[in-house]
Design a protein around this motif. Structure first.
Motif, PDB file in Angstrom:
ATOM      1  N   ALA A  24       3.621 -21.996  63.584  1.00 51.02           N
ATOM      2  CA  ALA A  24       4.125 -20.839  63.002  1.00 51.02           C
ATOM      3  C   ALA A  24       5.342 -20.927  62.605  1.00 51.02           C
ATOM      4  O   ALA A  24       5.882 -20.144  61.851  1.00 51.02           O
ATOM      5  CB  ALA A  24       3.820 -19.458  63.957  1.00 51.02           C
ATOM      6  N   ILE A  25       6.149 -21.558  63.261  1.00 50.81           N
ATOM      7  CA  ILE A  25       7.733 -21.618  63.183  1.00 50.81           C
ATOM      8  C   ILE A  25       8.200 -22.843  62.307  1.00 50.81           C
ATOM      9  O   ILE A  25       7.706 -24.045  62.740  1.00 50.81           O
ATOM     10  CB  ILE A  25       8.371 -21.571  64.491  1.00 50.81           C
ATOM     11  N   ILE A  82       2.402 -16.469  58.905  1.00 52.82           N
ATOM     12  CA  ILE A  82       1.946 -17.461  59.780  1.00 52.82           C
ATOM     13  C   ILE A  82       2.981 -18.525  59.681  1.00 52.82           C
ATOM     14  O   ILE A  82       3.698 -19.099  60.403  1.00 52.82           O
ATOM     15  CB  ILE A  82       0.769 -17.681  60.224  1.00 52.82           C
ATOM     16  N   GLY A  83       2.618 -19.328  58.314  1.00 47.31           N
ATOM     17  CA  GLY A  83       3.379 -20.589  58.131  1.00 47.31           C
ATOM     18  C   GLY A  83       4.595 -20.385  58.022  1.00 47.31           C
ATOM     19  O   GLY A  83       5.388 -21.581  58.431  1.00 47.31           O
ATOM     20  N   GLU A  84       5.423 -19.384  57.419  1.00 44.61           N
ATOM     21  CA  GLU A  84       6.726 -19.340  57.459  1.00 44.61           C
ATOM     22  C   GLU A  84       7.508 -18.830  58.626  1.00 44.61           C
ATOM     23  O   GLU A  84       8.703 -18.644  58.598  1.00 44.61           O
ATOM     24  CB  GLU A  84       6.987 -18.350  56.028  1.00 44.61           C
ATOM     25  N   GLY A  85       6.770 -18.528  59.616  1.00 40.35           N
ATOM     26  CA  GLY A  85       7.316 -17.786  60.764  1.00 40.35           C
ATOM     27  C   GLY A  85       7.761 -16.495  60.731  1.00 40.35           C
ATOM     28  O   GLY A  85       8.309 -15.978  61.721  1.00 40.35           O
ATOM     29  N   TYR A  86       6.987 -15.783  59.941  1.00 45.96           N
ATOM     30  CA  TYR A  86       7.565 -14.276  59.728  1.00 45.96           C
ATOM     31  C   TYR A  86       7.026 -13.639  61.085  1.00 45.96           C
ATOM     32  O   TYR A  86       7.941 -12.621  61.562  1.00 45.96           O
ATOM     33  CB  TYR A  86       7.170 -13.675  58.546  1.00 45.96           C
ATOM     34  N   PHE A  87       5.981 -13.900  61.333  1.00 40.51           N
ATOM     35  CA  PHE A  87       5.371 -13.108  62.361  1.00 40.51           C
ATOM     36  C   PHE A  87       5.682 -13.549  63.657  1.00 40.51           C
ATOM     37  O   PHE A  87       5.989 -12.813  64.798  1.00 40.51           O
ATOM     38  CB  PHE A  87       3.903 -13.272  62.885  1.00 40.51           C
ATOM     39  N   PHE A 132       3.880  -9.109  57.396  1.00 40.82           N
ATOM     40  CA  PHE A 132       2.896  -9.154  56.358  1.00 40.82           C
ATOM     41  C   PHE A 132       3.362  -9.394  54.894  1.00 40.82           C
ATOM     42  O   PHE A 132       3.290  -9.932  53.785  1.00 40.82           O
ATOM     43  CB  PHE A 132       1.600  -8.322  56.516  1.00 40.82           C
ATOM     44  N   MET A 133       4.265  -8.198  54.491  1.00 47.25           N
ATOM     45  CA  MET A 133       4.897  -7.946  53.209  1.00 47.25           C
ATOM     46  C   MET A 133       5.677  -9.074  53.155  1.00 47.25           C
ATOM     47  O   MET A 133       5.608  -9.630  51.702  1.00 47.25           O
ATOM     48  CB  MET A 133       5.471  -6.569  53.196  1.00 47.25           C
ATOM     49  N   ARG A 134       6.513  -9.654  53.910  1.00 48.60           N
ATOM     50  CA  ARG A 134       7.292 -10.765  53.653  1.00 48.60           C
ATOM     51  C   ARG A 134       6.378 -11.956  53.194  1.00 48.60           C
ATOM     52  O   ARG A 134       6.752 -12.737  52.355  1.00 48.60           O
ATOM     53  CB  ARG A 134       8.267 -11.201  54.827  1.00 48.60           C
ATOM     54  N   GLY A 135       5.335 -12.223  53.745  1.00 47.29           N
ATOM     55  CA  GLY A 135       4.297 -13.050  53.259  1.00 47.29           C
ATOM     56  C   GLY A 135       3.997 -12.868  51.980  1.00 47.29           C
ATOM     57  O   GLY A 135       3.785 -14.087  51.206  1.00 47.29           O
ATOM     58  N   HIS A 136       3.582 -11.669  51.680  1.00 46.49           N
ATOM     59  CA  HIS A 136       3.119 -11.272  50.351  1.00 46.49           C
ATOM     60  C   HIS A 136       3.982 -11.908  49.291  1.00 46.49           C
ATOM     61  O   HIS A 136       3.767 -12.280  48.183  1.00 46.49           O
ATOM     62  CB  HIS A 136       2.811  -9.963  50.448  1.00 46.49           C
ATOM     63  N   TRP A 154       9.347  -1.144  54.877  1.00 45.45           N
ATOM     64  CA  TRP A 154       8.817  -2.657  54.723  1.00 45.45           C
ATOM     65  C   TRP A 154       9.197  -3.347  53.377  1.00 45.45           C
ATOM     66  O   TRP A 154       9.632  -4.542  53.182  1.00 45.45           O
ATOM     67  CB  TRP A 154       7.315  -2.775  54.604  1.00 45.45           C
ATOM     68  N   ASN A 155       9.380  -2.649  52.135  1.00 44.44           N
ATOM     69  CA  ASN A 155       9.649  -3.074  51.030  1.00 44.44           C
ATOM     70  C   ASN A 155      11.264  -3.599  51.357  1.00 44.44           C
ATOM     71  O   ASN A 155      11.839  -4.467  50.434  1.00 44.44           O
ATOM     72  CB  ASN A 155       9.483  -2.091  49.873  1.00 44.44           C
ATOM     73  N   LYS A 156      11.996  -2.603  51.963  1.00 47.74           N
ATOM     74  CA  LYS A 156      13.227  -2.986  52.142  1.00 47.74           C
ATOM     75  C   LYS A 156      13.642  -4.455  52.713  1.00 47.74           C
ATOM     76  O   LYS A 156      14.474  -4.807  52.668  1.00 47.74           O
ATOM     77  CB  LYS A 156      13.872  -1.896  53.177  1.00 47.74           C
ATOM     78  N   ALA A 157      12.551  -4.674  53.641  1.00 48.25           N
ATOM     79  CA  ALA A 157      12.617  -6.047  54.047  1.00 48.25           C
ATOM     80  C   ALA A 157      12.609  -7.328  53.295  1.00 48.25           C
ATOM     81  O   ALA A 157      12.879  -8.400  53.482  1.00 48.25           O
ATOM     82  CB  ALA A 157      11.353  -6.290  55.373  1.00 48.25           C
ATOM     83  N   ILE A 158      12.058  -6.914  51.811  1.00 45.43           N
ATOM     84  CA  ILE A 158      12.163  -8.024  50.938  1.00 45.43           C
ATOM     85  C   ILE A 158      12.915  -7.673  49.967  1.00 45.43           C
ATOM     86  O   ILE A 158      13.041  -8.293  48.660  1.00 45.43           O
ATOM     87  CB  ILE A 158      10.546  -8.174  50.285  1.00 45.43           C
ATOM     88  N   GLY A 159      13.852  -6.609  50.195  1.00 42.30           N
ATOM     89  CA  GLY A 159      14.901  -6.421  49.151  1.00 42.30           C
ATOM     90  C   GLY A 159      14.349  -5.283  48.030  1.00 42.30           C
ATOM     91  O   GLY A 159      15.059  -5.167  46.931  1.00 42.30           O
TER      92      GLY A 159
END
Length: 342
Positions: free
Chosen positions: A14-15, A52-57, A242-246, A336-341
């Motif tokens: 994941a990391i 998962i792949g980008e390590g966000y979780f 999840f939103m960061r992954g999206h 959550w949207n703030k987390a992606i700017g």
């Protein structure tokens, strides 16, 4: 018993290699979380596999395991039984479950545009829902989101399940192709992925769904009301990752990385790179809201009203819920949207 297919997301996988942050330190206090999806497709749940792949979780202290089960009904069963923390059901099944006293709550609108359609064979004479009067519509599952969507489409033409047409559960992929070839079904209620798979298998299909049904958003992220009330931090962490992954997957600059994550999640989907890429494009396009003023994940309350009205009209629920607003919440979306700017 719920039949499951499990995708393991270990901490190390994941990391990203460029941001281990001290694996031993992160391993301490990691919380194991189960996410259930209504089909084995990693592409249909792409934000989860990217997160998962980008390590966000992992950055949120979560170790997420993805389990595939059969349809939205099974997803809601797993959530209500405490066998999973989050899942990806359709809005129709959530409303139906709440009418039976299940406190499931939609927290994120993934398929912001309808990811279902009623399809017929390319060479069929049927041009619209009215042409299905007296016909058989195939579905992947008996109680999945595709069933409620097709009922909505048919009730829009004044037809009632069991009287003017019938449903037949045939499965997806190969079984659906076989049902078309044998003449068991005249149409199929398909997700974007289902239609792409049918076409890829040589069963050319076309969508006869009236354009106005595009407003009926599809599957999204749900959890139980108790989780929101008693474990709010978990909801915040999961949704933020999840939103960061999206958002990461919506950026074409990340395309190759995203497809690699999806192939890790479901190697079979990654075997045919051209098909995987085309299917990802089709699914991803349905996750971008027509109106981005509220950002990713937002659920228009008026469409929930339309979902409910169509379900009452179609006999799926006996009457309106006492409090439809309890079936969903947009309370986390802005943060959550703030987390992606956003």
């Amino acid at each position: 018993m719920i039949t499951r297919r499990t995708f393991t997301a270990s901490l190390l996988s994941a990391i990203p290699a460029t941001g281990l942050l001290g694996t031993a330190a992160l391993a301490q206090g990691m919380r194991d979380i189960t996410f259930v999806q209504p089909s084995p497709s990693a592409i249909n749940s792409f934000p989860v596999f990217v997160a998962i792949g980008e390590g966000y979780f992992a950055e949120e202290g979560l170790n997420v395991t993805v389990e595939a089960i059969n349809g939205s009904g099974a997803v809601l069963q797993a959530l209500s039984a405490g066998q999973a923390h989050f899942g990806r059901p359709g809005p129709g099944p959530v409303i139906a479950a709440r009418s039976r006293g299940v406190d499931a709550v939609f927290i994120y609108n993934v398929a912001a545009r309808s990811n279902f359609g009623v399809v017929v064979r390319q060479d069929s004479d049927i041009q619209g829902p009215e042409g299905l009067r007296g016909k058989v519509i195939g579905t992947g599952t008996a109680d999945g989101a595709e069933v409620g969507f097709a009922r909505n489409v048919m009730s829009g033409s004044g037809m009632t399940d069991g009287t003017d047409y019938t449903f037949l559960t045939v499965g997806d992929g190969g079984p659906a192709t076989a049902a078309f070839l044998s003449g068991e079904i005249d149409a199929y209620s398909a997700s974007t992925a289902d239609a792409a798979i049918l076409n890829q298998r040589g069963m050319a299909v076309r969508d006869i769904t009236p354009a106005e049904f595009g407003r009926f958003f599809g599957n999204g992220i749900a959890t139980m009301g108790d989780t929101i009330r008693n474990d709010r931090e978990l909801v915040e962490k999961f949704g933020r990752a999840f939103m960061r992954g999206h958002a990461f997957a919506l950026d074409d600059a990340n395309r190759d990385t995203v497809l690699a994550h999806l192939a890790t999640g479901n190697p079979q989907e990654g075997e045919d790179k051209e098909f995987q890429s085309a299917l990802f494009d089709a699914v991803r396009s349905k996750t971008v809201p027509a109106d981005m003023s509220n950002g990713l994940g937002y659920m228009p309350p008026e469409v929930w009203e339309e979902w409910q009205a169509s379900m009452v009209a179609g006999g799926e629920i006996p009457g309106p819920l006492d409090d439809l607003s309890a079936a969903f919440t947009n309370e986390f979306i802005a943060d959550w949207n703030k987390a992606i700017g956003g």
